[in-house]
Write an enzyme that holds these catalytic residues in place. Structure first.
Site, short mmCIF file in Angstrom:
data_model
loop_
_atom_site.label_atom_id
_atom_site.label_comp_id
_atom_site.label_asym_id
_atom_site.label_seq_id
_atom_site.Cartn_x
_atom_site.Cartn_y
_atom_site.Cartn_z
N ILE A 164 0.83 -1.22 0.00
CA ILE A 164 0.00 0.00 0.00
C ILE A 164 0.86 1.27 0.00
O ILE A 164 0.39 2.34 -0.38
CB ILE A 164 -0.97 -0.03 1.22
CG1 ILE A 164 -2.20 0.79 0.94
CG2 ILE A 164 -0.26 0.39 2.51
CD1 ILE A 164 -3.33 0.57 1.95
N HIS B 163 6.29 -12.08 5.72
CA HIS B 163 6.09 -11.59 4.35
C HIS B 163 7.44 -11.32 3.71
O HIS B 163 8.37 -10.89 4.38
CB HIS B 163 5.22 -10.32 4.33
CG HIS B 163 5.63 -9.25 5.31
ND1 HIS B 163 5.38 -9.35 6.66
CD2 HIS B 163 6.29 -8.09 5.14
CE1 HIS B 163 5.86 -8.28 7.28
NE2 HIS B 163 6.43 -7.49 6.37
N ASN C 267 11.94 -8.49 6.73
CA ASN C 267 12.24 -7.74 7.94
C ASN C 267 11.82 -8.58 9.15
O ASN C 267 10.67 -9.04 9.21
CB ASN C 267 11.49 -6.40 7.94
CG ASN C 267 11.95 -5.49 6.80
OD1 ASN C 267 13.11 -5.50 6.42
ND2 ASN C 267 11.03 -4.72 6.25
P1 AMP Z 1 7.28 -4.69 7.30
O1 AMP Z 1 7.66 -3.28 7.70
O2 AMP Z 1 8.40 -5.49 6.72
O3 AMP Z 1 6.55 -5.41 8.42
O4 AMP Z 1 6.28 -4.53 6.09
C1 AMP Z 1 4.92 -4.30 6.22
C2 AMP Z 1 4.46 -3.74 4.92
O5 AMP Z 1 3.06 -3.81 4.85
C3 AMP Z 1 4.82 -2.26 4.70
O6 AMP Z 1 5.65 -2.13 3.54
C4 AMP Z 1 3.48 -1.57 4.52
O7 AMP Z 1 3.48 -0.53 3.57
C5 AMP Z 1 2.60 -2.73 4.08
N1 AMP Z 1 1.17 -2.58 4.33
C6 AMP Z 1 0.59 -2.09 5.45
N2 AMP Z 1 -0.76 -2.12 5.33
C7 AMP Z 1 -1.01 -2.63 4.09
C8 AMP Z 1 -2.21 -2.89 3.37
N3 AMP Z 1 -3.43 -2.67 3.89
N4 AMP Z 1 -2.10 -3.41 2.11
C9 AMP Z 1 -0.89 -3.65 1.58
N5 AMP Z 1 0.28 -3.42 2.21
C10 AMP Z 1 0.21 -2.92 3.45
#
Ligand code: AMP
Length: 114
Positions: free
Chosen positions: A31, A100, A87
């Site tokens: 997002i 992820h 991460n």
């Molecule tokens: P991390 O910081 O490695 O835990 O990555 C989490 C990721 O999830 C970040 O890059 C966010 O931008 C992404 N994220 C958060 N909410 C959403 C959402 N609703 N849809 C898609 N990606 C998201």
């Protein structure tokens, strides 16, 4: 226990731009993209982070990694290259407690990461 954000996306309770799905993994666009192409691929099984994965998850983790490469290829990233990122924990920059892999491409990635 309450569902994580990504479990809600997997359950279609929160919308996402899905680019790939099979029985065990889901890939969708981040997002808040950090590159021209930024996709997350997640196991449907709720593994909080790679440091909590078990030997029993070995097949799923291999599948997740191979599908990350397949999705990157499908998005046209193979010729120019791309980066896969996991991460883990606070210092790793983890913000969502559901394993992820970030698939980042479409620009040159700097090293070392910030
Ligand atoms: P991390 O910081 O490695 O835990 O990555 C989490 C990721 O999830 C970040 O890059 C966010 O931008 C992404 N994220 C958060 N909410 C959403 C959402 N609703 N849809 C898609 N990606 C998201």
């Amino acid at each position: 226990m309450s569902k994580t954000l990504f479990e809600k996306i997997i359950a279609r309770e929160i919308p996402a731009a899905i680019v790939y799905e099979d029985d065990s993994v889901l890939a969708f666009r981040d997002i808040n993209p950090q590159a021209p192409t930024h996709v997350l691929i997640v196991p449907k099984k709720a593994i909080p982070r790679i440091s909590e994965a078990k030997t029993a998850d070995q097949q799923l983790l291999g599948h997740l990694l191979l599908k990350a490469a397949e999705v990157a290829d499908k998005l046209g990233l193979t010729p120019s290259g791309y980066r896969l990122v996991i991460n883990n924990g606070a210092d790793g920059g983890e913000t969502v407690e559901h394993l992820h892999i970030h698939i980042l491409g479409g620009r040159h990635m700097a090293w070392p990461p910030g």
